[in-house]
Design an enzyme around this catalytic site. Structure first.
Site, PDB file in Angstrom:
ATOM      1  N   ARG A  96     -27.440  34.184   0.015  1.00 18.98           N
ATOM      2  CA  ARG A  96     -26.515  33.224  -0.578  1.00 18.98           C
ATOM      3  C   ARG A  96     -27.311  32.002  -1.034  1.00 18.98           C
ATOM      4  O   ARG A  96     -28.385  31.716  -0.503  1.00 18.98           O
ATOM      5  CB  ARG A  96     -25.460  32.782   0.439  1.00 18.98           C
ATOM      6  CG  ARG A  96     -24.533  33.883   0.915  1.00 18.98           C
ATOM      7  CD  ARG A  96     -23.502  33.316   1.895  1.00 18.98           C
ATOM      8  NE  ARG A  96     -22.533  34.315   2.334  1.00 18.98           N
ATOM      9  CZ  ARG A  96     -22.638  35.045   3.430  1.00 18.98           C
ATOM     10  NH1 ARG A  96     -23.696  34.879   4.227  1.00 18.98           N
ATOM     11  NH2 ARG A  96     -21.717  35.930   3.756  1.00 18.98           N
ATOM     12  N   HIS A 142     -21.366  40.279   5.766  1.00 22.49           N
ATOM     13  CA  HIS A 142     -19.910  40.268   5.725  1.00 22.49           C
ATOM     14  C   HIS A 142     -19.359  40.605   7.106  1.00 22.49           C
ATOM     15  O   HIS A 142     -19.751  41.606   7.712  1.00 22.49           O
ATOM     16  CB  HIS A 142     -19.383  41.299   4.720  1.00 22.49           C
ATOM     17  CG  HIS A 142     -19.658  40.957   3.294  1.00 22.49           C
ATOM     18  ND1 HIS A 142     -19.634  41.884   2.275  1.00 22.49           N
ATOM     19  CD2 HIS A 142     -19.957  39.759   2.714  1.00 22.49           C
ATOM     20  CE1 HIS A 142     -19.909  41.277   1.131  1.00 22.49           C
ATOM     21  NE2 HIS A 142     -20.104  39.997   1.375  1.00 22.49           N
ATOM     22  N   LYS A 184     -22.640  32.239   7.071  1.00 25.32           N
ATOM     23  CA  LYS A 184     -21.336  31.609   7.237  1.00 25.32           C
ATOM     24  C   LYS A 184     -20.888  31.654   8.687  1.00 25.32           C
ATOM     25  O   LYS A 184     -21.076  32.649   9.377  1.00 25.32           O
ATOM     26  CB  LYS A 184     -20.294  32.319   6.358  1.00 25.32           C
ATOM     27  CG  LYS A 184     -20.432  32.019   4.869  1.00 25.32           C
ATOM     28  CD  LYS A 184     -19.280  32.617   4.099  1.00 25.32           C
ATOM     29  CE  LYS A 184     -19.325  32.232   2.625  1.00 25.32           C
ATOM     30  NZ  LYS A 184     -18.200  32.802   1.864  1.00 25.32           N
ATOM     31  N   TYR A 199     -17.459  46.356  -3.777  1.00 24.07           N
ATOM     32  CA  TYR A 199     -18.543  46.922  -4.571  1.00 24.07           C
ATOM     33  C   TYR A 199     -18.331  48.389  -4.885  1.00 24.07           C
ATOM     34  O   TYR A 199     -18.885  48.906  -5.844  1.00 24.07           O
ATOM     35  CB  TYR A 199     -19.887  46.701  -3.854  1.00 24.07           C
ATOM     36  CG  TYR A 199     -20.232  45.242  -3.776  1.00 24.07           C
ATOM     37  CD1 TYR A 199     -20.670  44.547  -4.908  1.00 24.07           C
ATOM     38  CD2 TYR A 199     -20.075  44.539  -2.591  1.00 24.07           C
ATOM     39  CE1 TYR A 199     -20.941  43.188  -4.842  1.00 24.07           C
ATOM     40  CE2 TYR A 199     -20.358  43.179  -2.518  1.00 24.07           C
ATOM     41  CZ  TYR A 199     -20.784  42.514  -3.660  1.00 24.07           C
ATOM     42  OH  TYR A 199     -21.053  41.182  -3.603  1.00 24.07           O
ATOM     43  N   HIS A 225     -25.018  33.420  -7.164  1.00 22.35           N
ATOM     44  CA  HIS A 225     -24.122  34.381  -6.532  1.00 22.35           C
ATOM     45  C   HIS A 225     -24.046  35.682  -7.324  1.00 22.35           C
ATOM     46  O   HIS A 225     -23.860  36.762  -6.737  1.00 22.35           O
ATOM     47  CB  HIS A 225     -22.730  33.774  -6.367  1.00 22.35           C
ATOM     48  CG  HIS A 225     -21.976  34.338  -5.203  1.00 22.35           C
ATOM     49  ND1 HIS A 225     -22.402  34.207  -3.895  1.00 22.35           N
ATOM     50  CD2 HIS A 225     -20.832  35.076  -5.138  1.00 22.35           C
ATOM     51  CE1 HIS A 225     -21.554  34.816  -3.076  1.00 22.35           C
ATOM     52  NE2 HIS A 225     -20.594  35.343  -3.808  1.00 22.35           N
ATOM     53  N   ARG A 257     -26.778  37.819  -6.231  1.00 19.08           N
ATOM     54  CA  ARG A 257     -26.424  38.447  -4.946  1.00 19.08           C
ATOM     55  C   ARG A 257     -25.537  39.663  -5.188  1.00 19.08           C
ATOM     56  O   ARG A 257     -25.717  40.708  -4.563  1.00 19.08           O
ATOM     57  CB  ARG A 257     -25.722  37.414  -4.059  1.00 19.08           C
ATOM     58  CG  ARG A 257     -25.158  37.951  -2.736  1.00 19.08           C
ATOM     59  CD  ARG A 257     -24.656  36.759  -1.915  1.00 19.08           C
ATOM     60  NE  ARG A 257     -23.653  37.117  -0.929  1.00 19.08           N
ATOM     61  CZ  ARG A 257     -23.931  37.520   0.311  1.00 19.08           C
ATOM     62  NH1 ARG A 257     -25.183  37.661   0.700  1.00 19.08           N
ATOM     63  NH2 ARG A 257     -22.959  37.785   1.169  1.00 19.08           N
TER      64      ARG A 257
END
Length: 298
Positions: A149, A264, A173, A273, A238, A241
């Site tokens: 990120r 994630h 995150k 995806y 992004h 990514r």
């Protein structure tokens, strides 16, 4: 301070302590909760299901995505109140759950990625090599080669990546850590860039006030895209990514492995995806299948 105000503050403090929520996230939660409290006459924390059923009437003009966010904020708030013993029951099942059409993330083709790296290769082949080109080489290798990120990349310390360690530990995150493989090529690019950085610097990509900002990173990537002949509106850190994830999946990567690489917490986030790959397959059939060349309306 009213009960609502006090409990909202305690809830936000919990988010910081347990999830490491950013200021942007906290601001969004605060706005959603304070607006709902105002509608509920300052008694949101003690609201029942009937009170919550009246909230959507005030959200009629809002987009589904905004309504979904507000409902999510309130559900999390009421969950906190029950867990902490501030109320006995959770009335948030009365809130709407609007259906959302999740848009596919932007990505880049293999050819566009090749253009970005070809331009860098040209710059590295010139004498003397510009420091900005060496930095850009390291940035692209990490964004596209490892799926970092933007916030993770700009916050890298010089000691994070070494030539003898094919991975690094990233704190993403919510303060969650994950292991990110770093290719030999990326490690070489970072090593080249390190030679241009003052050994006293803490950050891998320093600026006058600390490390480069996400906004500056965005600008660097778009400036390079223009030079490579790519529409700058198509690219961002992004997007690189996303390209990392999409191209890995096209190459046969396992979805669970991809979830781990991207950091994630929920596999459903990674599954977006598969839709990109499906869209590519549909396009392939429509363009390449023999029946696509036959006019059946005769």
């Amino acid at each position: 301070m009213s009960d609502d105000s006090n409990l909202i503050e305690r809830f936000l403090e919990m988010l910081v302590a347990e999830t490491g929520a950013s200021q942007h996230t906290l601001s969004a939660y605060r706005t959603d909760l304070e607006q709902a409290s105002m509608i509920a006459g300052g008694r949101l924390s003690s609201a029942d299901r009937e009170t919550l059923k009246n909230l959507p009437a005030h959200w009629r003009k809002l987009q589904n995505s905004t309504v979904a966010r507000k409902s999510s904020s309130l559900r999390r708030f009421f969950g906190f109140l029950v867990e902490e013993g501030f109320r006995e029951s959770d009335p948030s099942d009365a809130l709407p759950k609007p259906a959302l059409v999740r848009s596919l993330p932007k990505t880049l083709s293999h050819a566009e990625i090749a253009l970005l790296f070809e331009l860098i290769a040209e710059g590295l082949g010139r004498e003397p090599v510009k420091s900005s080109v060496v930095r850009l080489s390291a940035i692209l290798e990490l964004l596209y080669g490892s799926g970092l990120r933007a916030s993770e990349l700009v916050g890298l310390q010089r000691s994070s990546i070494t030539s003898d360690k094919p991975y690094l530990i990233i704190k993403g995150k919510g303060g969650k850590e994950r292991l990110v493989p770093i290719s030999q090529q990326a490690r070489a690019a970072v090593h080249r860039w390190n030679e241009h950085v003052d050994p006293k610097e803490k950050w891998l990509f320093p600026s006058r006030t600390g490390h480069i900002s996400r906004i500056r990173l965005f600008q660097i990537i778009r400036e390079h895209a223009v030079k490579a002949g790519i529409n700058p509106a198509k690219i961002s850190p992004h997007v690189l990514r996303h390209a990392f994830a999409t191209h890995l999946l096209e190459g046969g990567a396992d979805l669970r492995a991809l979830q781990t690489l991207l950091g994630h917490s929920d596999i459903s986030t990674t599954q977006i995806y598969t839709h990109i790959d499906s869209a590519r397959l549909v396009e392939l059939v429509n363009k390449r299948h023999p029946l696509s060349q036959v006019n059946l309306a005769r």
